[in-house]
Design a protein around this motif. Sequence first.
Motif, PDB file in Angstrom:
ATOM      1  N   VAL A  63       0.824  -1.217   0.000  1.00 33.08           N
ATOM      2  CA  VAL A  63       0.000   0.000   0.000  1.00 33.08           C
ATOM      3  C   VAL A  63       0.855   1.262   0.000  1.00 33.08           C
ATOM      4  O   VAL A  63       0.529   2.238  -0.684  1.00 33.08           O
ATOM      5  N   GLU A  64       1.947   1.218   0.753  1.00 33.11           N
ATOM      6  CA  GLU A  64       2.741   2.436   0.954  1.00 33.11           C
ATOM      7  C   GLU A  64       3.257   3.021  -0.358  1.00 33.11           C
ATOM      8  O   GLU A  64       3.134   4.230  -0.600  1.00 33.11           O
ATOM      9  N   LYS A  65       3.790   2.171  -1.236  1.00 32.58           N
ATOM     10  CA  LYS A  65       4.400   2.679  -2.477  1.00 32.58           C
ATOM     11  C   LYS A  65       3.370   3.351  -3.393  1.00 32.58           C
ATOM     12  O   LYS A  65       3.576   4.500  -3.809  1.00 32.58           O
ATOM     13  N   PRO A  66       2.242   2.695  -3.736  1.00 35.92           N
ATOM     14  CA  PRO A  66       1.253   3.393  -4.588  1.00 35.92           C
ATOM     15  C   PRO A  66       0.628   4.612  -3.906  1.00 35.92           C
ATOM     16  O   PRO A  66       0.366   5.627  -4.556  1.00 35.92           O
ATOM     17  N   LEU A  67       0.413   4.505  -2.572  1.00 35.10           N
ATOM     18  CA  LEU A  67      -0.167   5.638  -1.856  1.00 35.10           C
ATOM     19  C   LEU A  67       0.793   6.821  -1.846  1.00 35.10           C
ATOM     20  O   LEU A  67       0.395   7.976  -2.082  1.00 35.10           O
ATOM     21  N   SER A  68       2.066   6.546  -1.592  1.00 34.62           N
ATOM     22  CA  SER A  68       3.074   7.613  -1.590  1.00 34.62           C
ATOM     23  C   SER A  68       3.239   8.197  -2.986  1.00 34.62           C
ATOM     24  O   SER A  68       3.409   9.411  -3.146  1.00 34.62           O
ATOM     25  N   GLY A  69       3.206   7.316  -3.998  1.00 32.00           N
ATOM     26  CA  GLY A  69       3.308   7.806  -5.375  1.00 32.00           C
ATOM     27  C   GLY A  69       2.163   8.739  -5.726  1.00 32.00           C
ATOM     28  O   GLY A  69       2.359   9.764  -6.396  1.00 32.00           O
ATOM     29  N   LEU A  70       0.953   8.390  -5.282  1.00 37.33           N
ATOM     30  CA  LEU A  70      -0.207   9.243  -5.533  1.00 37.33           C
ATOM     31  C   LEU A  70      -0.057  10.584  -4.829  1.00 37.33           C
ATOM     32  O   LEU A  70      -0.350  11.648  -5.403  1.00 37.33           O
ATOM     33  N   ALA A  71       0.428  10.541  -3.578  1.00 37.55           N
ATOM     34  CA  ALA A  71       0.615  11.781  -2.821  1.00 37.55           C
ATOM     35  C   ALA A  71       1.689  12.652  -3.461  1.00 37.55           C
ATOM     36  O   ALA A  71       1.536  13.870  -3.568  1.00 37.55           O
ATOM     37  N   ARG A  72       2.781  12.024  -3.922  1.00 42.83           N
ATOM     38  CA  ARG A  72       3.858  12.795  -4.556  1.00 42.83           C
ATOM     39  C   ARG A  72       3.405  13.426  -5.868  1.00 42.83           C
ATOM     40  O   ARG A  72       3.891  14.478  -6.262  1.00 42.83           O
ATOM     41  N   ARG A  73       2.468  12.756  -6.516  1.00 44.62           N
ATOM     42  CA  ARG A  73       1.998  13.248  -7.808  1.00 44.62           C
ATOM     43  C   ARG A  73       1.169  14.518  -7.667  1.00 44.62           C
ATOM     44  O   ARG A  73       1.241  15.422  -8.513  1.00 44.62           O
ATOM     45  N   PHE A  74       0.382  14.593  -6.603  1.00 48.45           N
ATOM     46  CA  PHE A  74      -0.557  15.706  -6.458  1.00 48.45           C
ATOM     47  C   PHE A  74      -0.163  16.721  -5.390  1.00 48.45           C
ATOM     48  O   PHE A  74      -0.806  17.756  -5.273  1.00 48.45           O
ATOM     49  N   GLU A  75       0.883  16.412  -4.606  1.00 47.66           N
ATOM     50  CA  GLU A  75       1.233  17.299  -3.501  1.00 47.66           C
ATOM     51  C   GLU A  75       2.684  17.750  -3.602  1.00 47.66           C
ATOM     52  O   GLU A  75       3.544  16.994  -4.070  1.00 47.66           O
ATOM     53  N   PRO A  76       2.993  18.960  -3.140  1.00 48.09           N
ATOM     54  CA  PRO A  76       4.398  19.376  -3.034  1.00 48.09           C
ATOM     55  C   PRO A  76       5.085  18.580  -1.932  1.00 48.09           C
ATOM     56  O   PRO A  76       4.413  17.958  -1.095  1.00 48.09           O
ATOM     57  N   PRO A  77       6.424  18.577  -1.889  1.00 49.62           N
ATOM     58  CA  PRO A  77       7.149  17.751  -0.908  1.00 49.62           C
ATOM     59  C   PRO A  77       6.726  17.970   0.537  1.00 49.62           C
ATOM     60  O   PRO A  77       6.596  17.025   1.303  1.00 49.62           O
ATOM     61  N   ALA A  92      10.524   8.794   1.142  1.00 50.82           N
ATOM     62  CA  ALA A  92      10.011   9.230   2.446  1.00 50.82           C
ATOM     63  C   ALA A  92      11.159   9.655   3.348  1.00 50.82           C
ATOM     64  O   ALA A  92      11.075  10.669   4.051  1.00 50.82           O
ATOM     65  N   VAL A  93      12.222   8.874   3.328  1.00 55.05           N
ATOM     66  CA  VAL A  93      13.378   9.197   4.168  1.00 55.05           C
ATOM     67  C   VAL A  93      14.035  10.486   3.685  1.00 55.05           C
ATOM     68  O   VAL A  93      14.448  11.335   4.474  1.00 55.05           O
ATOM     69  N   LYS A  94      14.101  10.641   2.347  1.00 56.02           N
ATOM     70  CA  LYS A  94      14.720  11.841   1.791  1.00 56.02           C
ATOM     71  C   LYS A  94      13.936  13.097   2.159  1.00 56.02           C
ATOM     72  O   LYS A  94      14.516  14.162   2.363  1.00 56.02           O
ATOM     73  N   GLN A  95      12.619  12.950   2.268  1.00 56.69           N
ATOM     74  CA  GLN A  95      11.776  14.096   2.593  1.00 56.69           C
ATOM     75  C   GLN A  95      11.606  14.275   4.102  1.00 56.69           C
ATOM     76  O   GLN A  95      10.787  15.082   4.543  1.00 56.69           O
ATOM     77  N   GLU A  96      12.380  13.515   4.887  1.00 57.36           N
ATOM     78  CA  GLU A  96      12.214  13.598   6.341  1.00 57.36           C
ATOM     79  C   GLU A  96      12.422  15.016   6.862  1.00 57.36           C
ATOM     80  O   GLU A  96      11.829  15.430   7.855  1.00 57.36           O
ATOM     81  N   GLY A  97      13.263  15.790   6.164  1.00 60.06           N
ATOM     82  CA  GLY A  97      13.508  17.162   6.593  1.00 60.06           C
ATOM     83  C   GLY A  97      12.244  17.996   6.649  1.00 60.06           C
ATOM     84  O   GLY A  97      12.109  18.881   7.495  1.00 60.06           O
ATOM     85  N   SER A  98      11.285  17.710   5.757  1.00 59.82           N
ATOM     86  CA  SER A  98      10.039  18.468   5.778  1.00 59.82           C
ATOM     87  C   SER A  98       9.145  18.048   6.944  1.00 59.82           C
ATOM     88  O   SER A  98       8.170  18.732   7.264  1.00 59.82           O
ATOM     89  N   PHE A  99       9.466  16.915   7.578  1.00 57.09           N
ATOM     90  CA  PHE A  99       8.730  16.467   8.760  1.00 57.09           C
ATOM     91  C   PHE A  99       9.237  17.162  10.027  1.00 57.09           C
ATOM     92  O   PHE A  99       8.526  17.246  11.028  1.00 57.09           O
ATOM     93  N   LEU A 100      10.475  17.687   9.968  1.00 57.04           N
ATOM     94  CA  LEU A 100      11.105  18.240  11.164  1.00 57.04           C
ATOM     95  C   LEU A 100      10.334  19.403  11.784  1.00 57.04           C
ATOM     96  O   LEU A 100      10.260  19.482  13.014  1.00 57.04           O
ATOM     97  N   PRO A 101       9.758  20.340  11.000  1.00 54.22           N
ATOM     98  CA  PRO A 101       8.983  21.401  11.661  1.00 54.22           C
ATOM     99  C   PRO A 101       7.819  20.860  12.490  1.00 54.22           C
ATOM    100  O   PRO A 101       7.560  21.355  13.592  1.00 54.22           O
TER     101      PRO A 101
END
Length: 406
Positions: free
Chosen positions: A220-234, A276-285
């Motif tokens: 589930v994670e890969k298609p769900l993350s792909g969908l989120a990446r497609r429509f959302e900014p990082p 997801a790991v690469k975008q971890e920086g956007s989780f920090l705030p």
Amino acid sequence: MTEGFGAPVLVLLVGVLVVVSMILHAGLERYRLPPLVGFLMLGFGLRIAEGHWGMPAPELGQILQFLGKIGIITLLFRIGLESRPAELLQRLPQASVVALLGIVLSGGLGFIAVYYLLAQSLVAALVLAAALTASSVGISVGVWQSAGAMQSPNGELLLDVAEIDDLAAILLMALLFSILPLLQGDGENSLLPALGQSLGEALVKLAAFAGLCLLFAFYVEKPLSGLARRFEPPQAYMLSIAGIGIILASLAGLLGFSFAIGAFFAGLAFSRDPEAVKQEGSFLPLYDFFSPFFFIAIGYRVDPASLAAAGDAALVLFTVAVVGKVLAGLPVWHFRDFPAAAVLGLSLVPRAEIALVIMTHALQIAGVISREMFSAMVLVSAATCLLAPVGVQFLFRKWPHVKDPG
């Protein structure tokens, strides 16, 4: 919650706490001190203010409790997200010896000290033993990084040991809180039947939840993350991942586990996703906003009247916390040298996130631990987080070869 004047004052207090916690975080990190100690003191200061001057508003305790729960989720989600189970398996032998010895020594010595020396109940001894097993090497990692030692063989071993420590502590926490109600209800004389029945049920539920997270990670994670990446900014993509983590944490709560269990497994589910790991920086705030409230809420729960009675217990627990992990480093003496063993063992001494999660959850269950023991463990957490990095820094100066990246 009160209307009119009350609500604006509460919102004002929360805003002030956010600003002060950020200032504390920046100021303490500048002097290489653990920010969590400042957050604990901030919460304790609120408790004193409430007792002496009737401020802040009583409803603030409820708000801190809620924000603290979100803080637990962000803390454990990040720990899971930063975990690398696949890489850990490749370097398991040496790390597992040190980690398991530390768990056995810290837990065993902790149980003996609490049950026999401090004359606490069996249930309280089990809780404190579990809390003492969990290291928080993130406190020591700052010293290793400033010394340029994280890329050395000893630095890699430290991270591997810490990862096993986290996994084992999470498992112990899940099983412990599953059997506590039965232990409390049936009494200590029926421990074995209680363990047999309750542990079996807990293991089935834990396996089912872990299996659900595993299926989610692979299918589930890969298609769900792909969908989120497609429509959302990082930035929004990482917030969506955090939202899924909160959902999985709530599912763990519905199964009778702590929110922390669900958040940790949610982080693990996303840890295999490089994006997801690469975008971890956007989780920090989000992490920086909520995680301080976990420690502020803990400081707020410390009863000032219990501190005097907690002093002797804190000294005993502090001794166990240091001895258990320092002795766990002895196997490193066999396959490396004594300086490496000493530095590694001392780096495992701090107790922070998971230990305090266990103590906080136990305090919320009537009759499990006393206010004095809770306060004692908070003091131990603050002391180990302050003193261990100082000791590691001293040992690096004494034995500079330990941090040699070659």
